[in-house]
Design a protein around this motif. Structure first.
Motif, PDB file in Angstrom:
ATOM      1  N   THR A  41       0.846  -1.188   0.000  1.00  0.00           N
ATOM      2  CA  THR A  41       0.000   0.000   0.000  1.00  0.00           C
ATOM      3  C   THR A  41       0.890   1.250   0.000  1.00  0.00           C
ATOM      4  O   THR A  41       2.066   1.188   0.387  1.00  0.00           O
ATOM      5  CB  THR A  41      -0.898   0.056   1.241  1.00  0.00           C
ATOM      6  OG1 THR A  41      -0.077   0.334   2.395  1.00  0.00           O
ATOM      7  CG2 THR A  41      -1.647  -1.260   1.444  1.00  0.00           C
ATOM      8  N   PRO A  42       0.349   2.394  -0.395  1.00  0.00           N
ATOM      9  CA  PRO A  42       1.134   3.622  -0.317  1.00  0.00           C
ATOM     10  C   PRO A  42       1.633   3.931   1.096  1.00  0.00           C
ATOM     11  O   PRO A  42       2.779   4.367   1.274  1.00  0.00           O
ATOM     12  CB  PRO A  42       0.157   4.690  -0.812  1.00  0.00           C
ATOM     13  CG  PRO A  42      -0.715   3.957  -1.789  1.00  0.00           C
ATOM     14  CD  PRO A  42      -0.915   2.608  -1.146  1.00  0.00           C
ATOM     15  N   ARG A  43       0.801   3.698   2.105  1.00  0.00           N
ATOM     16  CA  ARG A  43       1.248   3.972   3.474  1.00  0.00           C
ATOM     17  C   ARG A  43       2.415   3.069   3.890  1.00  0.00           C
ATOM     18  O   ARG A  43       3.319   3.503   4.615  1.00  0.00           O
ATOM     19  CB  ARG A  43       0.081   3.829   4.454  1.00  0.00           C
ATOM     20  CG  ARG A  43      -0.827   5.066   4.486  1.00  0.00           C
ATOM     21  CD  ARG A  43      -1.922   4.969   5.524  1.00  0.00           C
ATOM     22  NE  ARG A  43      -2.565   6.277   5.684  1.00  0.00           N
ATOM     23  CZ  ARG A  43      -2.304   7.148   6.654  1.00  0.00           C
ATOM     24  NH1 ARG A  43      -1.400   6.843   7.568  1.00  0.00           N
ATOM     25  NH2 ARG A  43      -2.930   8.304   6.711  1.00  0.00           N
ATOM     26  N   GLN A  44       2.398   1.824   3.449  1.00  0.00           N
ATOM     27  CA  GLN A  44       3.520   0.936   3.745  1.00  0.00           C
ATOM     28  C   GLN A  44       4.799   1.420   3.068  1.00  0.00           C
ATOM     29  O   GLN A  44       5.886   1.373   3.655  1.00  0.00           O
ATOM     30  CB  GLN A  44       3.182  -0.488   3.311  1.00  0.00           C
ATOM     31  CG  GLN A  44       2.110  -1.152   4.153  1.00  0.00           C
ATOM     32  CD  GLN A  44       1.605  -2.452   3.558  1.00  0.00           C
ATOM     33  OE1 GLN A  44       1.840  -2.746   2.373  1.00  0.00           O
ATOM     34  NE2 GLN A  44       0.902  -3.246   4.361  1.00  0.00           N
ATOM     35  N   ALA A  45       4.668   1.885   1.828  1.00  0.00           N
ATOM     36  CA  ALA A  45       5.827   2.416   1.117  1.00  0.00           C
ATOM     37  C   ALA A  45       6.353   3.685   1.787  1.00  0.00           C
ATOM     38  O   ALA A  45       7.574   3.888   1.874  1.00  0.00           O
ATOM     39  CB  ALA A  45       5.467   2.693  -0.340  1.00  0.00           C
ATOM     40  N   VAL A  46       5.454   4.531   2.267  1.00  0.00           N
ATOM     41  CA  VAL A  46       5.865   5.746   2.981  1.00  0.00           C
ATOM     42  C   VAL A  46       6.639   5.387   4.245  1.00  0.00           C
ATOM     43  O   VAL A  46       7.683   5.979   4.549  1.00  0.00           O
ATOM     44  CB  VAL A  46       4.637   6.616   3.320  1.00  0.00           C
ATOM     45  CG1 VAL A  46       4.985   7.681   4.358  1.00  0.00           C
ATOM     46  CG2 VAL A  46       4.084   7.270   2.056  1.00  0.00           C
ATOM     47  N   ALA A  47       6.133   4.419   5.003  1.00  0.00           N
ATOM     48  CA  ALA A  47       6.806   4.010   6.237  1.00  0.00           C
ATOM     49  C   ALA A  47       8.227   3.517   5.937  1.00  0.00           C
ATOM     50  O   ALA A  47       9.174   3.820   6.679  1.00  0.00           O
ATOM     51  CB  ALA A  47       5.997   2.931   6.944  1.00  0.00           C
TER      52      ALA A  47
END
Length: 291
Positions: free
Chosen positions: A227-233
């Motif tokens: 997910t985008p949030r996982q990539a951001v983290a």
């Protein structure tokens, strides 16, 4: 040395032409990296590589030298290769790098997709000088770049790449088809996440899989995507300045991806980072300059 990154295909799974995908694009994975010299490094050979090949053929008179790094050989990452115009030019040289899948050599996989039962021209009848080099995790050089390959959490043998100019300059990481969450059963080490963070140390720009929304991922655990949030983290943990979300879900319209990018930017602020987050757009060119 000034480098340019151009996105020729940003979609995952299958091409999705049509009015709902005109901004982010409908072609499957293909990114080109150039440095002002004759060499072009191509990351994946999805349907976007067709337009890249036409651009190269019509924009230069010099013999084309292209090095293609395949993340893996799922169809959306190789389906454009037979339509890459430099393959049909006698003065071109194209080298394809990638991993074998199980006991099947890379050359055999590429030959099979151009078998007469599915394609009219076999690979060994093409005009260009074509080489196929099998690789696995580790380091090697491709022209003006030092390349490192790292195994990802995705079905089959899937590799992410880090490319550093040997004469100095910003470093690019290309990590697509990668499951950062808890799903799936992959042949990676127990400390894989820590290894990935070390691998991404010092990277200036990260292209990462952001295929599924936070809601969709719950029904697709084990499918090999993030997910985008996982990539951001991940990018925040590695202190990477810029993240481009990639391999967009074919069912997602431009408006849906807009919302996912906006949510990813919120996540970056929540991490207290200055990380710049964008969605990869077909036709986008990013310039990286040596400081």
């Amino acid at each position: 040395m000034t480098q340019t990154i151009t996105f020729w295909g940003t979609r995952g799974s299958i091409p999705t032409p049509g009015p709902a995908t005109t901004r982010y694009g409908g072609n499957t994975s293909c990114v080109a990296l150039t440095n002002g010299q004759d060499q072009v490094v191509v990351l994946d050979a999805g349907s976007g590589i067709r337009a890249l090949g036409r651009h190269l053929s019509h924009s230069t008179r010099a013999p084309i030298q292209a090095d293609i790094l395949l993340s893996h050989t799922h169809w959306d990452h190789i389906q454009g290769l037979p339509f890459f115009e430099p393959l049909h030019a006698a003065n071109s040289r194209v080298e394809v790098y990638g991993a074998r899948q199980g006991q099947v050599p890379l050359r055999e996989i590429l030959d099979q997709q151009m078998s007469p039962v599915v394609f009219p021209v076999p690979m060994d009848h093409l005009a260009a000088e074509i080489g196929v080099t099998e690789i696995s995790e580790g380091s090697f050089e491709v022209g003006a770049y030092a390349v490192e390959a790292f195994r990802l959490r995705h079905q089959g043998v899937t590799l992410g790449y880090k490319l550093r100019p040997t004469r100095g300059g910003p470093t690019l990481a290309y990590i697509t088809d990668n499951e950062l969450g808890p799903g799936g059963d992959y042949e990676v080490a127990p400390d894989w996440r820590e290894q990935l963070v070390r691998f991404l140390s010092g990277v200036d720009i990260l292209i990462h899989d952001g295929m599924y929304s936070e809601e969709a991922i719950m029904e697709r655990l084990g499918w090999g995507h993030s997910t985008p949030r996982q990539a951001v983290a991940l990018a925040a943990e590695c202190r990477i300045p810029r993240l481009l979300l990639f391999h967009h879900e074919p069912a997602n319209s431009d408006e849906v991806i807009d919302r996912m990018v906006a949510d990813a930017r919120d996540a970056a602020r929540e991490h207290g980072t200055t990380l710049r987050v964008d969605g990869a757009i077909e036709g986008l060119t990013v310039t990286l300059c040596k400081e």
